[in-house]
Design a protein around this motif. Structure first.
Motif, short mmCIF file in Angstrom:
data_model
loop_
_atom_site.label_atom_id
_atom_site.label_comp_id
_atom_site.label_asym_id
_atom_site.label_seq_id
_atom_site.Cartn_x
_atom_site.Cartn_y
_atom_site.Cartn_z
N UNK A 120 1.43 -5.45 -6.81
CA UNK A 120 0.18 -5.62 -6.06
C UNK A 120 0.45 -5.64 -4.56
N UNK A 121 1.48 -6.37 -4.15
CA UNK A 121 1.82 -6.42 -2.73
C UNK A 121 2.17 -5.04 -2.21
N UNK A 122 2.93 -4.29 -2.98
CA UNK A 122 3.32 -2.94 -2.57
C UNK A 122 2.10 -2.05 -2.40
N UNK A 123 1.17 -2.12 -3.34
CA UNK A 123 -0.03 -1.28 -3.26
C UNK A 123 -0.90 -1.68 -2.07
N UNK A 124 -1.03 -2.98 -1.81
CA UNK A 124 -1.84 -3.45 -0.68
C UNK A 124 -1.25 -2.97 0.65
N UNK A 125 0.04 -3.16 0.82
CA UNK A 125 0.68 -2.79 2.08
C UNK A 125 0.66 -1.27 2.27
N UNK A 126 1.00 -0.54 1.23
CA UNK A 126 1.01 0.92 1.33
C UNK A 126 -0.39 1.48 1.56
N UNK A 127 -1.41 0.83 0.99
CA UNK A 127 -2.79 1.29 1.21
C UNK A 127 -3.19 1.13 2.66
N UNK A 128 -2.88 -0.02 3.25
CA UNK A 128 -3.20 -0.23 4.66
C UNK A 128 -2.37 0.68 5.56
N UNK A 129 -1.13 0.86 5.20
CA UNK A 129 -0.25 1.76 5.94
C UNK A 129 -0.80 3.19 5.91
N UNK A 130 -1.24 3.62 4.73
CA UNK A 130 -1.82 4.96 4.59
C UNK A 130 -3.12 5.07 5.36
N UNK A 131 -3.97 4.04 5.30
CA UNK A 131 -5.26 4.09 5.99
C UNK A 131 -5.09 4.22 7.50
N UNK A 132 -4.05 3.60 8.04
CA UNK A 132 -3.82 3.68 9.49
C UNK A 132 -3.55 5.11 9.93
N UNK A 133 -2.75 5.83 9.16
CA UNK A 133 -2.46 7.23 9.49
C UNK A 133 -3.64 8.13 9.13
N UNK A 134 -4.29 7.85 8.01
CA UNK A 134 -5.41 8.67 7.58
C UNK A 134 -6.57 8.58 8.57
N UNK A 135 -6.78 7.40 9.15
CA UNK A 135 -7.85 7.24 10.14
C UNK A 135 -7.65 8.18 11.32
N UNK A 136 -6.41 8.33 11.74
CA UNK A 136 -6.11 9.23 12.86
C UNK A 136 -6.33 10.69 12.45
N UNK A 137 -5.99 11.01 11.20
CA UNK A 137 -6.22 12.37 10.70
C UNK A 137 -7.71 12.68 10.64
N UNK A 138 -8.49 11.70 10.15
CA UNK A 138 -9.94 11.88 10.06
C UNK A 138 -10.55 12.02 11.45
#
Length: 217
Positions: free
Chosen positions: A89-107
């Motif tokens: 669960x911790x891995x998924x939470x951290x990786x999701x936020x990590x991904x969202x930070x980069x994806x926001x810039x892509x969007x």
């Protein structure tokens, strides 16, 4: 003649580790993409000044190494919040936020790539903001953002190897366990690399196919 102590059970163990890698990556990319789209749209709509606090938080997730984020998050949930979350669960939470930070810039980059004159013309024809986003920004912006998003997804898949620090036995951790037991590092790392290739190759080919198809339209 090449001789190895690797057994079918060991290959199954590696396959299970690869399955964990795929699951962690899929969950993180899906959640991170949804959040990234939301954050990216907010940044564009509110402007750089109003969205500065959100931008600052996203910059933290982009700047701090993922390994440190995983360790700090695991300690924060366990020692500060007293929440006994599993490493998965911790891995998924951290990786999701990590991904969202980069994806926001892509969007944000995809939306900014749509000519303002095109958007003004759409609004002058009576389109609402939602219709403009759906019929104008989404088709045009996706073509710009998709290659970067696919690169992000592949990057998250490879970065998921770091979740071993929160006791998740994914592909690389499974390989390390077998290396310790069988003492065949080069052979096992080759197999591990083959698994990563089999996971990432279809994604890369899909991206190439979509780019070729869209460029021919």
């Amino acid at each position: 003649m090449f001789d190895t102590a690797l057994s079918p059970a060991d290959l199954l163990f590696l396959a299970k580790g690869a399955g964990i890698t795929i699951i962690v990556t899929a969950i993180s990319v899906c959640i991170g993409t949804v959040l990234g789209i939301l954050f990216g749209v907010i940044r564009v709509q509110l402007g750089p000044i109003v969205s500065a606090p959100l931008t600052f938080v996203l910059d933290i997730f982009r700047s701090v190494p993922l390994l440190i984020q995983l360790v700090l998050a695991n300690a924060f949930f366990g020692m500060v919040l007293r929440l006994h979350l599993s490493g998965f669960v911790v891995a998924c939470l951290v990786l999701s936020l990590y991904t969202s930070a980069y994806c926001a810039e892509i969007v944000r980059g995809g939306i900014d790539a749509v000519p303002r004159t095109t958007r003004r013309a759409a609004r002058s024809l009576g389109m609402t903001w939602a219709q403009d986003m759906r019929h104008i920004v989404l088709p045009l912006g996706t073509r710009v953002a998709l290659p970067s998003w696919l690169g992000l997804a592949l990057g998250v898949m490879k970065d998921s190897a770091l979740v071993y620090v929160v006791q998740v036995t994914e592909l690389l951790k499974s390989t390390q366990i077998l290396i310790t037991r069988l003492q065949e590092p080069l052979f096992l790392l080759m197999i591990c690399g083959a698994f990563y290739f089999l996971i990432s190759f279809p994604i890369a080919r899909l991206g190439g196919y979509l780019e070729r198809r869209w460029s021919s339209d």
